[in-house]
Design a protein around this motif. Structure first.
Motif, short mmCIF file in Angstrom:
data_model
loop_
_atom_site.label_atom_id
_atom_site.label_comp_id
_atom_site.label_asym_id
_atom_site.label_seq_id
_atom_site.Cartn_x
_atom_site.Cartn_y
_atom_site.Cartn_z
N ILE A 101 0.86 -1.19 0.00
CA ILE A 101 0.00 0.00 0.00
C ILE A 101 0.90 1.24 0.00
N ILE A 155 -5.13 6.35 0.93
CA ILE A 155 -4.50 5.24 0.18
C ILE A 155 -4.49 5.65 -1.29
N THR A 192 -2.15 0.46 -4.57
CA THR A 192 -2.25 -0.87 -3.96
C THR A 192 -1.56 -1.91 -4.84
N HIS A 230 -10.82 -1.83 1.81
CA HIS A 230 -9.40 -2.18 1.78
C HIS A 230 -9.00 -3.17 2.88
N TYR A 244 -6.02 -5.44 2.66
CA TYR A 244 -4.67 -4.84 2.72
C TYR A 244 -4.29 -4.46 4.15
N VAL A 289 -1.67 -1.54 5.24
CA VAL A 289 -2.19 -0.23 5.68
C VAL A 289 -1.64 0.11 7.07
#
Lengths: 412, 148
Positions: A163, A170, A173, A392, A395, A399
């Motif tokens: 990320i 964000i 990705t 998200h 992720y 993150v």
């Protein structure tokens, strides 16, 4: 040099199982120091009687007395590690009650573990690292806003994620199955940078997490290399916008599952299970393969079926697959089988792990499996609550790493 | 001179009594001593490796917790070797204490199964009981013959 984090050990059986050295080594590798709270013989019976859990094993009585001494402040510690033999019912009761008692009556981070003679320092490392991080790096974990441009990489057992974040957003990705650890990381980083339209040199700070965190962290010169328990907790409450107050984070991973009870974004108690694959994301991967659907289609398929129509409830991935094959051979629909597989995984996690953490709402599911709608639905039914799955969520580790890494920008 | 298994096996007082009356106590001190005197063993007093719980499989099945099996790897051979046994029930922690209740149940059962002369006593609660306690142990040890 930073003084070691003093971890009080409350236990029954590790020295006779030959694993005490492994516990010591795991703690030492994250600058922790295991010690046994020193209490007077006369206090053991007094404290044990006051606690009121009438167990028979003297080592468990000692553990109870030590827990009371820690909670009452008669002994100083930074964290607590509770360890008892796997398969001992008496010890399991004590382990659970002591964890709850310490969590309720003190601010000490606590982790409990049931070991066998095969337990190694490697198995304990992530738990010890989380324990020492919570004790030592509260300032780092207090971060709520991402600043500058940061990169987070989660080198997981099944997938690798990256990320790129800029000014609390964000912007890039990257995701792919983990094959060769370093190459997978390089590929997802390249993808995330391209998507973010950012050059590598523009990145202010980098964080890594997941099984490959050390290898990848060294390779990309990361500022923060951090285990996934604290990172995922931060990532989950950040993405779900629940940074204050209690929350419960559930991450059903490819190789192990994490259930974390969080307060203000900092883990209080947590469990990390990985003994039986029947309770892992891997089983759902196998299910989708056997049903001939992509893993992304498994969730919607499961939502059309009824789990009760297919008996499936196994800790073991082999027996679970047998149930699956038998059900299909007996004419069960693919929808029902998909629903049963999701329910089975949710039930294993519920029975094996969620009993060991205090479930407090909101319950946030994260990780790749949180995108499997049927699994989230099954977990919600078991917990009788609506589960949050933030955007998200797959992720989550990346993150959390990107968020925490921004704490290093000013330091530099 | 008889080999006498003692329970609690950690009791130095009991071990000393057996030795004083001319017999050989089988106690955890022996298991510990063997281990610290063996070459290549690093840390005293108790050096148990993950191999010990595997050796313990002789006395307890694999589904039995590893701590029980590790303990049995120490005490199992002593029970096999013993020619007599003294079992003190509900002993004070300071008298000698064995940490795991499940192991303790198994040890007492195996001693019973062994069929050797056995003295079962409750831990004394007064001075008078204490005198009778020591006297009973002396009588038992004298009765084994071959002692001092």
């Amino acid at each position: 040099m930073t003084p070691p984090v003093r971890i009080a050990q409350l236990s029954c059986g590790p020295e006779y199982s030959g694993v005490q050295q492994e516990i010591n080594e795991a703690a030492k590798s994250v600058n922790g120091e295991i010690f046994f709270p020193d209490i007077a013989l006369k206090d053991i019976i007094k404290d044990f009687n006051e606690f009121g859990l009438d167990v028979r094993s003297p080592d468990l009585k000692l553990a109870i007395a030590r827990a009371k001494a820690l909670v009452e402040g008669r002994i100083d510690a930074d964290a607590v590690f509770i360890a008892t033999c796997f398969r001992c019912a008496e010890a399991a009761i004590v382990r659970n009650e002591l964890r709850r008692y310490i969590h309720t009556h003190s601010k000490l981070p606590v982790v409990s573990y049931s070991f066998t003679e095969r337990t190694t320092a490697g198995t304990l490392l992530t738990r010890m690292e989380a324990l020492t991080t919570i004790a030592r790096r509260r300032a780092l974990l207090a971060r709520e806003v991402q600043e500058g441009i940061t990169l987070g990489v989660d080198s997981g057992s099944s997938t690798t994620k990256a990320i790129v974040m800029k000014d609390n957003q964000i912007i890039g990705t990257g995701w792919q199955p983990t094959t060769e650890v370093l190459q997978s990381a390089r590929d997802v980083i390249a993808h995330a940078l391209t998507e973010a339209r950012i050059k590598r040199e523009e990145i202010d700070a980098v964080g890594t997490t997941g099984y490959g965190r050390f290898l990848v962290g060294r390779d990309i010169n990361a500022d923060l290399i951090q285990e996934e328990l604290t990172v995922n907790s931060k990532g989950a409450v950040y993405l779900a916008d629940r940074q204050h107050g209690p929350a419960t984070v559930i991450d059903i991973g490819g190789m192990d599952n994490k259930a974390i009870s969080v307060q203000d974004g900092i883990p209080g108690t947590f469990t990390m299970g990985g003994i039986c694959a029947g309770a892992s994301g891997r089983f759902l991967e196998m299910t989708s393969k056997r049903l001939g659907v992509d893993i992304t289609e498994l969730g919607p398929l499961a939502m059309k079926g009824f789990s009760r129509n297919v008996p499936m409830n196994s800790y073991c991935i082999v027996f679970g697959t047998q149930s699956l094959v038998n059900a299909l051979a007996a004419g069960s629909s693919r929808e029902d089988v998909a629903a049963a597989a999701c329910h089975s995984v949710a039930e294993q996690v519920f029975e094996q792990q969620l009993q060991e953490v205090d479930i407090k709402e909101p319950v946030i599911m994260v990780g790749g499996t949180s995108l499997i709608e049927g699994l989230v639905h099954a977990m919600g039914e078991l917990l009788q609550t609506k589960i949050m799955v933030p955007k998200h969520s797959q992720y989550i580790g990346a993150v959390g790493s990107a968020l925490l890494a921004s704490g290093f920008i000013r330091e530099r | 001179m008889a080999k006498v298994f003692i329970y609690p096996a950690t009791s130095l007082i009991l071990s000393d009594l057996v030795a004083r009356y001319g017999h050989t106590p089988l106690s955890s001190a022996i298991a510990i001593r063997e281990r610290v005197q063996t070459a290549g063993i690093e840390s005293a007093p108790l050096q148990i490796t993950p191999e010990e719980p595997k050796k313990g499989l002789k006395w307890a099945a694999v589904e039995v917790p590893s701590g029980v099996r590790g303990r049995m790897s120490l005490y199992g051979p002593m029970i096999e070797e013993c020619e007599a046994a003294i079992v003190i029930n509900d002993a004070d922690l300071a008298f000698g204490c064995m940490g795991c209740a499940r192991t303790n149940e198994l040890i007492k059962f195996l001693v019973r199964e062994k069929g050797v002369p056995r003295l079962d006593l409750d831990y004394p609660k007064s001075e008078e009981e204490g005198v009778q306690f020591v006297a009973a142990i002396k009588r038992f040890l004298d009765g084994l013959g071959g002692g001092r």
